[in-house]
Scaffold this motif. Structure first.
Motif, PDB file in Angstrom:
ATOM      1  N   ALA A  13      -8.286  -0.218  14.886  1.00  0.00           N
ATOM      2  CA  ALA A  13      -7.954  -0.650  13.524  1.00  0.00           C
ATOM      3  C   ALA A  13      -7.481  -2.093  13.441  1.00  0.00           C
ATOM      4  CB  ALA A  13      -6.913   0.284  12.917  1.00  0.00           C
ATOM      5  N   MET A  14      -6.592  -2.497  14.333  1.00  0.00           N
ATOM      6  CA  MET A  14      -6.003  -3.826  14.200  1.00  0.00           C
ATOM      7  C   MET A  14      -7.010  -4.945  14.417  1.00  0.00           C
ATOM      8  SD  MET A  14      -3.068  -3.079  13.167  1.00  0.00           S
ATOM      9  CE  MET A  14      -2.068  -4.548  13.209  1.00  0.00           C
ATOM     10  N   ASP A  15      -8.114  -4.644  15.071  1.00  0.00           N
ATOM     11  CA  ASP A  15      -9.169  -5.641  15.227  1.00  0.00           C
ATOM     12  C   ASP A  15      -9.802  -6.014  13.892  1.00  0.00           C
ATOM     13  OD1 ASP A  15      -8.803  -5.688  17.956  1.00  0.00           O
ATOM     14  OD2 ASP A  15     -10.385  -4.227  18.370  1.00  0.00           O
ATOM     15  N   HIS A  16      -9.566  -5.189  12.876  1.00  0.00           N
ATOM     16  CA  HIS A  16     -10.156  -5.421  11.561  1.00  0.00           C
ATOM     17  C   HIS A  16      -9.175  -6.047  10.575  1.00  0.00           C
ATOM     18  CE1 HIS A  16     -12.812  -2.478  13.454  1.00  0.00           C
ATOM     19  NE2 HIS A  16     -13.746  -2.911  12.649  1.00  0.00           N
ATOM     20  N   VAL A  17      -7.976  -6.369  11.041  1.00  0.00           N
ATOM     21  CA  VAL A  17      -6.959  -6.989  10.195  1.00  0.00           C
ATOM     22  C   VAL A  17      -7.055  -8.498  10.323  1.00  0.00           C
ATOM     23  CG1 VAL A  17      -4.476  -7.312   9.828  1.00  0.00           C
ATOM     24  CG2 VAL A  17      -5.395  -5.020  10.299  1.00  0.00           C
ATOM     25  N   ALA A  18      -7.142  -9.181   9.189  1.00  0.00           N
ATOM     26  CA  ALA A  18      -7.149 -10.639   9.187  1.00  0.00           C
ATOM     27  C   ALA A  18      -5.732 -11.189   9.119  1.00  0.00           C
ATOM     28  CB  ALA A  18      -7.963 -11.164   8.004  1.00  0.00           C
ATOM     29  N   ALA A  19      -4.941 -10.681   8.160  1.00  0.00           N
ATOM     30  CA  ALA A  19      -3.667 -11.337   7.872  1.00  0.00           C
ATOM     31  C   ALA A  19      -2.694 -10.361   7.234  1.00  0.00           C
ATOM     32  CB  ALA A  19      -3.904 -12.529   6.946  1.00  0.00           C
ATOM     33  N   TYR A  20      -1.450 -10.825   7.148  1.00  0.00           N
ATOM     34  CA  TYR A  20      -0.392 -10.109   6.442  1.00  0.00           C
ATOM     35  C   TYR A  20       0.068 -10.953   5.257  1.00  0.00           C
ATOM     36  CZ  TYR A  20      -0.137  -7.353  10.733  1.00  0.00           C
ATOM     37  OH  TYR A  20      -0.443  -6.550  11.812  1.00  0.00           O
ATOM     38  N   ALA A  21       0.620 -10.277   4.236  1.00  0.00           N
ATOM     39  CA  ALA A  21       1.087 -10.976   3.046  1.00  0.00           C
ATOM     40  C   ALA A  21       2.192 -10.166   2.383  1.00  0.00           C
ATOM     41  CB  ALA A  21      -0.067 -11.201   2.061  1.00  0.00           C
ATOM     42  N   VAL A  22       2.912 -10.812   1.489  1.00  0.00           N
ATOM     43  CA  VAL A  22       3.925 -10.141   0.672  1.00  0.00           C
ATOM     44  C   VAL A  22       3.238  -9.561  -0.567  1.00  0.00           C
ATOM     45  CG1 VAL A  22       6.111 -10.384  -0.561  1.00  0.00           C
ATOM     46  CG2 VAL A  22       5.633 -11.842   1.432  1.00  0.00           C
ATOM     47  N   VAL A  23       3.542  -8.306  -0.879  1.00  0.00           N
ATOM     48  CA  VAL A  23       3.053  -7.686  -2.120  1.00  0.00           C
ATOM     49  C   VAL A  23       4.209  -6.928  -2.777  1.00  0.00           C
ATOM     50  CG1 VAL A  23       0.621  -7.475  -1.443  1.00  0.00           C
ATOM     51  CG2 VAL A  23       2.229  -5.656  -0.836  1.00  0.00           C
ATOM     52  N   ASN A  24       4.130  -6.787  -4.079  1.00  0.00           N
ATOM     53  CA  ASN A  24       5.143  -6.042  -4.837  1.00  0.00           C
ATOM     54  C   ASN A  24       4.421  -5.039  -5.725  1.00  0.00           C
ATOM     55  OD1 ASN A  24       7.282  -5.081  -6.337  1.00  0.00           O
ATOM     56  ND2 ASN A  24       8.118  -7.085  -6.856  1.00  0.00           N
ATOM     57  N   ASP A  25       4.474  -3.777  -5.333  1.00  0.00           N
ATOM     58  CA  ASP A  25       3.779  -2.704  -6.044  1.00  0.00           C
ATOM     59  C   ASP A  25       4.629  -2.242  -7.232  1.00  0.00           C
ATOM     60  OD1 ASP A  25       2.245  -0.507  -6.800  1.00  0.00           O
ATOM     61  OD2 ASP A  25       3.020   0.768  -5.191  1.00  0.00           O
ATOM     62  N   VAL A  26       4.646  -3.036  -8.291  1.00  0.00           N
ATOM     63  CA  VAL A  26       5.440  -2.702  -9.484  1.00  0.00           C
ATOM     64  C   VAL A  26       4.928  -1.385 -10.066  1.00  0.00           C
ATOM     65  CG1 VAL A  26       6.221  -3.496 -11.736  1.00  0.00           C
ATOM     66  CG2 VAL A  26       5.841  -5.150  -9.889  1.00  0.00           C
ATOM     67  N   THR A  27       5.854  -0.545 -10.501  1.00  0.00           N
ATOM     68  CA  THR A  27       5.535   0.836 -10.857  1.00  0.00           C
ATOM     69  C   THR A  27       6.198   1.230 -12.168  1.00  0.00           C
ATOM     70  OG1 THR A  27       5.392   1.443  -8.514  1.00  0.00           O
ATOM     71  CG2 THR A  27       5.749   3.236 -10.073  1.00  0.00           C
ATOM     72  N   ALA A  28       5.426   1.915 -13.028  1.00  0.00           N
ATOM     73  CA  ALA A  28       5.986   2.548 -14.229  1.00  0.00           C
ATOM     74  C   ALA A  28       6.485   3.925 -13.800  1.00  0.00           C
ATOM     75  CB  ALA A  28       4.932   2.653 -15.325  1.00  0.00           C
ATOM     76  N   ARG A  29       7.738   3.980 -13.411  1.00  0.00           N
ATOM     77  CA  ARG A  29       8.249   5.143 -12.693  1.00  0.00           C
ATOM     78  C   ARG A  29       8.083   6.446 -13.467  1.00  0.00           C
ATOM     79  NH1 ARG A  29       8.332   4.925  -7.677  1.00  0.00           N
ATOM     80  NH2 ARG A  29       9.572   3.030  -7.631  1.00  0.00           N
ATOM     81  N   GLU A  30       8.349   6.428 -14.770  1.00  0.00           N
ATOM     82  CA  GLU A  30       8.329   7.694 -15.505  1.00  0.00           C
ATOM     83  C   GLU A  30       6.922   8.168 -15.847  1.00  0.00           C
ATOM     84  OE1 GLU A  30       8.239   4.840 -19.041  1.00  0.00           O
ATOM     85  OE2 GLU A  30       8.790   4.835 -16.918  1.00  0.00           O
ATOM     86  N   LEU A  31       5.909   7.328 -15.597  1.00  0.00           N
ATOM     87  CA  LEU A  31       4.536   7.725 -15.905  1.00  0.00           C
ATOM     88  C   LEU A  31       3.790   8.285 -14.699  1.00  0.00           C
ATOM     89  CD1 LEU A  31       3.366   4.832 -18.277  1.00  0.00           C
ATOM     90  CD2 LEU A  31       4.461   7.009 -18.843  1.00  0.00           C
ATOM     91  N   ILE A  32       4.420   8.262 -13.529  1.00  0.00           N
ATOM     92  CA  ILE A  32       3.742   8.795 -12.345  1.00  0.00           C
ATOM     93  C   ILE A  32       3.463  10.285 -12.509  1.00  0.00           C
ATOM     94  CG2 ILE A  32       3.995   9.295  -9.885  1.00  0.00           C
ATOM     95  CD1 ILE A  32       3.405   6.428 -10.307  1.00  0.00           C
ATOM     96  N   PHE A  33       4.451  11.024 -12.968  1.00  0.00           N
ATOM     97  CA  PHE A  33       4.279  12.463 -13.163  1.00  0.00           C
ATOM     98  C   PHE A  33       4.223  12.767 -14.650  1.00  0.00           C
ATOM     99  CE2 PHE A  33       6.342  11.995  -9.031  1.00  0.00           C
ATOM    100  CZ  PHE A  33       5.465  12.719  -8.237  1.00  0.00           C
ATOM    101  N   ARG A  34       3.105  13.306 -15.086  1.00  0.00           N
ATOM    102  CA  ARG A  34       2.890  13.558 -16.513  1.00  0.00           C
ATOM    103  C   ARG A  34       3.808  14.651 -17.032  1.00  0.00           C
ATOM    104  NH1 ARG A  34      -3.432  12.984 -17.858  1.00  0.00           N
ATOM    105  NH2 ARG A  34      -2.727  14.374 -19.507  1.00  0.00           N
ATOM    106  N   LYS A  35       4.120  14.534 -18.305  1.00  0.00           N
ATOM    107  CA  LYS A  35       5.048  15.484 -18.931  1.00  0.00           C
ATOM    108  C   LYS A  35       4.333  16.567 -19.756  1.00  0.00           C
ATOM    109  CE  LYS A  35       8.667  13.013 -17.649  1.00  0.00           C
ATOM    110  NZ  LYS A  35       7.982  11.910 -16.967  1.00  0.00           N
TER     111      LYS A  35
END
Length: 322
Positions: free
Chosen positions: A178-200
């Motif tokens: 797997a690691m042979d296929h990695v080019a680079a690393y980066a910072v990411v921020n997975d912003v999330t609408a927390r209350e919409l993950i699980f439907r009501k």
């Protein structure tokens, strides 16, 4: 390899791919390389070899590098996220959010809940496949861009993560490959609408990742693409995020349960990973939901990962007219 990484900045008023070294940014078009970071990733090994071979006469054409002015590196074709992948983070969610608990956790004391959650997480780390989902590329923005908080979202949350940039096409690769296929690393921020993950509405189809994850501006990315060879140990990096100067996330990638190798192997068993694809590898403890604190109009998120650079994203509420 004597350069820190690749970024995109404005040069002469237009976006340009640059190599970064010692506070300087060399516009790569000036030395005959592509002016687009995605094209550079598509030929990553050749790109790194060419940059490493540049002499001081080439670097004399460099301009000052200001991380606070860095743009989005590029827009990935595919974005994948691995959820529930940090031990302390998931245990905190299971303790604090009843919707995260399974039926056999009902009626347990806090001490029993924690012991159960720890057992589940330890077993997952050993044997379970990663829990992966798709995030739309249209959510991706730059490391200094504004995050727009949707008008219908009440609990927008942050999730600073280690991002992995794929550098070679891969399908059915093993963890050892797997690691042979990695080019680079980066910072990411997975912003999330927390209350919409699980439907009501009683839906039994599981989490709603579209509604919870893919609003426009919900994935700050960058500033740097740091070559894999420049990161001695991706499991020894500090992930740190603050909101309005108060630190919430300050954890190590060592708490990651399912490593990058297994994530890539799993994803490549389902899809063909392509150069430039982005994998968000999971968020450590310290999300807003752990504290009952969520993003508000006027907030400023600042995040950094060891050696990969810093993000600074102001937040604004989506206008009703917008």
């Amino acid at each position: 390899m004597d350069f820190t990484g690749i970024a995109t900045i404005k040069v002469d008023g237009a976006p340009a791919a640059v190599a970064v070294r010692a506070g300087k940014a060399l516009p790569l078009a000036r030395v005959g390389l592509a002016n687009d970071a995605l094209r550079l990733v598509e030929a990553w090994e050749e790109t790194c070899t060419a940059i490493a071979g540049l002499g001081e006469d080439a670097w004399a054409q460099a301009v000052p590098f200001d991380m606070a002015a860095a743009l989005i590196p590029y827009v990935p074709r595919q974005v994948f996220c691995t959820g529930a992948n940090y031990r302390k983070h998931v245990i905190g969610l299971m303790m604090g959010d009843p919707s995260m608990r399974t039926a056999d956790m009902e009626g347990k004391s806090p001490e029993e809940l924690r012991a159960h959650a720890e057992r589940v997480m330890d077993e997952k780390a050993k044997t379970s496949p990663p829990f992966c989902f798709i995030k739309l590329p249209s959510a991706v923005i730059g490391p200094n861009d504004t995050v727009v908080l949707p008008r219908q979202v009440e609990k927008p949350d942050w999730e600073l993560e280690l991002g992995v940039v794929i550098g070679k096409r891969c399908r059915h690769v093993s963890p050892e490959q797997a690691m042979d296929h990695v080019a680079a690393y980066a910072v990411v921020n997975d912003v999330t609408a927390r209350e919409l993950i699980f439907r009501k509405d009683g839906s039994a189809v599981g989490p709603d990742w579209l509604a919870g994850k893919s609003f426009p501006t919900f994935l700050p990315f960058g500033p740097l693409l740091v070559p894999r060879q420049n990161v001695a140990d991706p499991y020894a990096l500090n992930i740190r995020l603050s909101v309005n100067g108060k630190v919430y996330q300050d954890e190590s990638t060592s708490d990651m349960m399912i490593g990058i190798e297994r994530q890539i192997a799993f994803l490549s068993s389902i899809v063909e990973l392509q150069p430039g694809d982005l994998i968000c590898t999971g968020s450590p403890y310290g999300n807003g939901s752990a504290f009952g604190v969520y993003l508000q109009d006027g907030d400023v998120m600042e995040g950094e990962i060891t050696g990969l650079g810093q993000q600074r994203n102001p937040c604004v509420k989506e206008s009703v007219a917008g």
